[in-house]
Design an enzyme around this catalytic site. Structure first.
Site, PDB file in Angstrom:
ATOM      1  N   HIS A 186       0.827  -1.208   0.000  1.00 47.79           N
ATOM      2  CA  HIS A 186       0.000   0.000   0.000  1.00 47.79           C
ATOM      3  C   HIS A 186       0.862   1.260   0.000  1.00 47.79           C
ATOM      4  O   HIS A 186       0.592   2.224  -0.716  1.00 47.79           O
ATOM      5  CB  HIS A 186      -0.914   0.013   1.233  1.00 47.79           C
ATOM      6  CG  HIS A 186      -2.056  -0.950   1.151  1.00 47.79           C
ATOM      7  ND1 HIS A 186      -2.621  -1.537   2.246  1.00 47.79           N
ATOM      8  CD2 HIS A 186      -2.751  -1.426   0.088  1.00 47.79           C
ATOM      9  CE1 HIS A 186      -3.612  -2.333   1.872  1.00 47.79           C
ATOM     10  NE2 HIS A 186      -3.702  -2.281   0.576  1.00 47.79           N
ATOM     11  N   ARG A 288     -11.027   1.461  -9.957  1.00 52.15           N
ATOM     12  CA  ARG A 288     -11.375   0.634  -8.806  1.00 52.15           C
ATOM     13  C   ARG A 288     -12.649   1.195  -8.180  1.00 52.15           C
ATOM     14  O   ARG A 288     -12.687   2.348  -7.779  1.00 52.15           O
ATOM     15  CB  ARG A 288     -10.243   0.654  -7.775  1.00 52.15           C
ATOM     16  CG  ARG A 288      -8.883   0.184  -8.306  1.00 52.15           C
ATOM     17  CD  ARG A 288      -7.849   0.274  -7.196  1.00 52.15           C
ATOM     18  NE  ARG A 288      -6.538  -0.193  -7.618  1.00 52.15           N
ATOM     19  CZ  ARG A 288      -5.578   0.595  -8.072  1.00 52.15           C
ATOM     20  NH1 ARG A 288      -5.789   1.903  -8.154  1.00 52.15           N
ATOM     21  NH2 ARG A 288      -4.408   0.103  -8.433  1.00 52.15           N
ATOM     22  N   ARG A 325     -13.373  -1.840 -13.164  1.00 53.22           N
ATOM     23  CA  ARG A 325     -13.355  -3.149 -12.504  1.00 53.22           C
ATOM     24  C   ARG A 325     -14.525  -3.200 -11.532  1.00 53.22           C
ATOM     25  O   ARG A 325     -14.643  -2.343 -10.663  1.00 53.22           O
ATOM     26  CB  ARG A 325     -12.043  -3.358 -11.739  1.00 53.22           C
ATOM     27  CG  ARG A 325     -11.985  -4.721 -11.028  1.00 53.22           C
ATOM     28  CD  ARG A 325     -10.678  -4.916 -10.286  1.00 53.22           C
ATOM     29  NE  ARG A 325     -10.576  -4.047  -9.116  1.00 53.22           N
ATOM     30  CZ  ARG A 325      -9.454  -3.870  -8.412  1.00 53.22           C
ATOM     31  NH1 ARG A 325      -8.339  -4.477  -8.778  1.00 53.22           N
ATOM     32  NH2 ARG A 325      -9.442  -3.081  -7.359  1.00 53.22           N
ATOM     33  N   GLU A 415      -5.259 -12.471 -13.067  1.00 52.23           N
ATOM     34  CA  GLU A 415      -4.557 -12.351 -11.784  1.00 52.23           C
ATOM     35  C   GLU A 415      -4.204 -13.707 -11.198  1.00 52.23           C
ATOM     36  O   GLU A 415      -3.521 -13.795 -10.178  1.00 52.23           O
ATOM     37  CB  GLU A 415      -5.443 -11.597 -10.782  1.00 52.23           C
ATOM     38  CG  GLU A 415      -5.840 -10.204 -11.243  1.00 52.23           C
ATOM     39  CD  GLU A 415      -6.924  -9.609 -10.370  1.00 52.23           C
ATOM     40  OE1 GLU A 415      -6.588  -8.794  -9.497  1.00 52.23           O
ATOM     41  OE2 GLU A 415      -8.098  -9.973 -10.552  1.00 52.23           O
ATOM     42  N   ASN A 438       0.119  -7.361  -9.802  1.00 51.14           N
ATOM     43  CA  ASN A 438       0.357  -7.449  -8.360  1.00 51.14           C
ATOM     44  C   ASN A 438      -0.121  -8.798  -7.821  1.00 51.14           C
ATOM     45  O   ASN A 438       0.633  -9.546  -7.190  1.00 51.14           O
ATOM     46  CB  ASN A 438      -0.372  -6.324  -7.620  1.00 51.14           C
ATOM     47  CG  ASN A 438       0.024  -4.950  -8.113  1.00 51.14           C
ATOM     48  OD1 ASN A 438       0.954  -4.803  -8.876  1.00 51.14           O
ATOM     49  ND2 ASN A 438      -0.694  -3.940  -7.671  1.00 51.14           N
ATOM     50  N   ASP A 439      -1.398  -9.101  -8.057  1.00 48.18           N
ATOM     51  CA  ASP A 439      -1.924 -10.381  -7.578  1.00 48.18           C
ATOM     52  C   ASP A 439      -1.381 -11.549  -8.388  1.00 48.18           C
ATOM     53  O   ASP A 439      -1.199 -12.647  -7.847  1.00 48.18           O
ATOM     54  CB  ASP A 439      -3.454 -10.381  -7.629  1.00 48.18           C
ATOM     55  CG  ASP A 439      -4.074  -9.878  -6.330  1.00 48.18           C
ATOM     56  OD1 ASP A 439      -3.504 -10.153  -5.264  1.00 48.18           O
ATOM     57  OD2 ASP A 439      -5.111  -9.193  -6.390  1.00 48.18           O
ATOM     58  N   ARG A 449       2.125  -9.854  -1.091  1.00 40.88           N
ATOM     59  CA  ARG A 449       2.668  -8.601  -1.613  1.00 40.88           C
ATOM     60  C   ARG A 449       3.017  -7.586  -0.542  1.00 40.88           C
ATOM     61  O   ARG A 449       3.673  -6.587  -0.819  1.00 40.88           O
ATOM     62  CB  ARG A 449       1.678  -7.980  -2.599  1.00 40.88           C
ATOM     63  CG  ARG A 449       0.314  -7.762  -2.006  1.00 40.88           C
ATOM     64  CD  ARG A 449      -0.739  -7.462  -3.040  1.00 40.88           C
ATOM     65  NE  ARG A 449      -0.777  -6.071  -3.410  1.00 40.88           N
ATOM     66  CZ  ARG A 449      -1.751  -5.523  -4.126  1.00 40.88           C
ATOM     67  NH1 ARG A 449      -2.740  -6.289  -4.568  1.00 40.88           N
ATOM     68  NH2 ARG A 449      -1.741  -4.255  -4.412  1.00 40.88           N
ATOM     69  N   CYS A 486      -2.629  -3.508 -16.013  1.00 44.75           N
ATOM     70  CA  CYS A 486      -3.077  -2.453 -15.105  1.00 44.75           C
ATOM     71  C   CYS A 486      -2.447  -2.590 -13.734  1.00 44.75           C
ATOM     72  O   CYS A 486      -2.767  -1.855 -12.816  1.00 44.75           O
ATOM     73  CB  CYS A 486      -4.600  -2.454 -14.979  1.00 44.75           C
ATOM     74  SG  CYS A 486      -5.276  -3.951 -14.216  1.00 44.75           S
TER      75      CYS A 486
END
Length: 556
Positions: A186, A288, A325, A415, A438-439, A449, A486
């Site tokens: 984050h 998001r 999304r 993902e 990321n995922d 992460r 993304c």
């Protein structure tokens, strides 16, 4: 004498200044017993402190806006977790003071999550920050936080909680360095949004002496301790060259030979739109929508509220592409009205599209709101589902979109490794793919992460991850469809060139990164990008892949 340390660079730019350390964490409260007749008063104190901290986090989120707001609202929900609050009250009932009960309840919760393999176990900074803020309020001592200083400085911390990162003042905090965290934590994401140079996962960062002068290169991850005149001049020259390159490049994203690579923005809500437009984003590659749902964890927002919020973003990009999304709930974004409270490992349970398919009314309302918001606007609306595992998932989502009367392209996020490996099958049901790196890295390497100790496995330069990106891009090309990225990987200018070489058709990132990526792409031809991608995939480690790509692009 100058020495060099190496961490993980997560936010571009160079900062030179004196070290200032994060305020120390709250000390462990004494374990003293209280009389039974004081328990109700102590329980009330604890509840008041919890509510005050949650309200403060929400207020900070409102001030910060955008992605930071969603993160801080999730942290507020953590503070108000019913099981945690109940545990605190039970401990007080058997004799603990309010502050000791909070301290012990959080310790127990943290250990329970870690032993159960809970996805939230990696949120060390978030969890500890909530605990520290509640205990500090109960003890009547200052909140832990950024130091008071009239002069600009480089902030050093073991880790930074979102509440601290979100409201950093870039005019005072030149950059920051942490021991913990990873490239997709984050704090790293928020640092990029702020445009503050940052390096994470630097062993021994907190041992740097207060007042020491350091130079932080957020692009390379290098930290120069007591930099000499030559080093300062070298860094200043590099920074000036970077600024000049940024100023000289504008317009749509493209390689030097004209191969178009649309550069889109990741946004967390209407508050992020201004920065995206200012950076020259050609649209939104990841909108998001969680920010609307985190305002009230017990109830879904009304259809009217959703329409208003979605339309604000859609109106900002006339003739542009906006990829939305749908709600990605579960794991680190629990919602009482949607997500199970008793899953042993939510990251591998009912989250993302699985949650929405289990609550079709929530999905239908959101899709209908998107359809209404787009009516009459000259925007290219695309809607995608998170955590798609296979063709069955993709078909279920596409069917739901049609049932809601949505006139837009339907897509799937990649993902999960299975989605990358079977991308061509998934594309029989949807019209585009979007890689959430990321995922995808997290699930490929079984590496949370948020945990700095496994940050090398979260590195988007890992060749295995590049292989999965290539598999998805190849499938999309074979089907004549698009495949964007993304995830935060797109914000690395050098990696953006490699992704382009792998066949990715668009790149979406935090607004602050768009000028850097645009300027770097404009320096190389598509053929150079393809050679760099092939060189990176031919290696065995992330560091080797990065060096191999750099060597190709620099002509070595």
């Amino acid at each position: 004498m100058e020495t060099t340390l190496r961490g993980v660079g997560v936010s571009h730019g160079v900062a030179i200044g004196e070290v200032r350390h994060m305020g120390t964490a709250v000390l462990e409260p004494p374990a003293k017993q209280i009389p039974a007749d004081e328990a109700p008063r102590e329980q009330a104190r604890a509840r008041q402190a919890v509510e005050a901290v949650a309200n403060d986090l929400i207020a900070r989120g409102n001030l910060a806006g955008g992605e930071a707001q969603a993160v801080l609202e999730a942290q507020a929900l953590m503070a108000q977790d019913p099981e945690l609050v109940a545990d605190v009250e039970r401990r007080i009932a058997v004799g603990s003071s309010a502050e000791r009960a909070v301290y012990d309840a959080f310790a127990s919760y943290r250990a329970l999550l870690a032993n159960a393999g809970e996805y939230l176990a990696g949120r060390v900074a978030d969890l500890d920050d909530v605990r520290n803020r509640i205990v500090a309020r109960l003890l009547g001592v200052p909140m832990p936080g950024v130091p008071d200083s009239d002069e600009p400085y480089v902030l050093i911390a073991r880790d930074l909680a979102p509440a601290d990162t979100a409201l950093l003042d870039p005019s005072l905090v030149l950059g920051f360095v942490t021991e913990e965290g990873g490239p997709t934590s984050h704090s790293a994401i928020l640092a990029r949004a702020l445009g503050v140079p940052a390096v994470v996962a630097l062993p021994g960062a907190t041992e740097l002496v207060e007042g020491t002068v350091v130079a932080v290169d957020g692009s390379t991850g290098d930290i120069y301790v007591d930099p000499d005149k030559d080093r300062r001049a070298e860094l200043a020259k590099a920074a000036e060259e970077r600024r000049a390159a940024l100023a000289a490049t504008s317009g749509p994203g493209a390689t030097s030979d004209g191969h178009k690579v649309p550069l889109l923005a990741n946004v967390g809500g209407p508050a992020d739109v201004e920065a995206a437009v200012k950076a020259g984003a050609e649209g939104v590659g990841l909108f998001r929508t969680e920010f609307l749902f985190l305002d009230d964890s017990k109830n879904a927002p009304s259809e009217e509220m959703q329409v208003e919020a979605y339309r604000q973003v859609l109106e900002a990009f006339p003739e542009g592409r906006v990829v939305v999304r749908v709600l990605d709930a579960g794991a680190d974004k629990p919602l009482e009205f949607l997500t199970p409270a008793d899953e042993p490992n939510p990251a591998l349970g009912v989250r993302g599209l699985r949650t929405l398919l289990a609550h079709p009314d929530v999905l239908h309302t959101q899709l209908r709101a998107l359809a209404t918001a787009a009516e009459g606007l000259p925007v290219y609306l695309e809607v995608m589902a998170p955590m798609v595992a296979d063709r069955v998932d993709a078909k279920a989502f596409a069917d739901a979109c049609r049932a809601a009367g949505l006139h837009a392209k339907f897509g799937a996020m990649v993902e999960i490794p299975s989605a990358a490996l079977r991308a061509r099958s998934i594309l029989q049901e949807v019209e585009f793919l979007s890689l959430g790196t990321n995922d995808l890295a997290q699930y490929t390497f079984a590496a949370d992460r948020q945990i700095g100790s496994v940050s090398r496995l979260q590195d988007p330069w890992q060749p295995a991850l590049l292989d999965l990106v290539a598999a998805a891009a190849d499938a999309a090309r074979a089907e004549g469809k698009s495949c964007g990225v993304c995830g935060e990987a797109a914000s690395d200018p050098l990696l953006a060139c490699v992704l382009t070489g792998l066949g990715v058709t668009s790149l979406s990132m935090g607004a602050a990164s768009i000028p850097y990526v645009r300027a770097t792409l404009a320096k190389y031809t598509l053929a150079q990008c393809e050679r760099a991608a092939a060189a990176a995939r031919a290696t065995d480690t992330a560091d080797e892949a990065r060096r191999a790509a750099q060597a190709v692009l620099s002509g070595e």
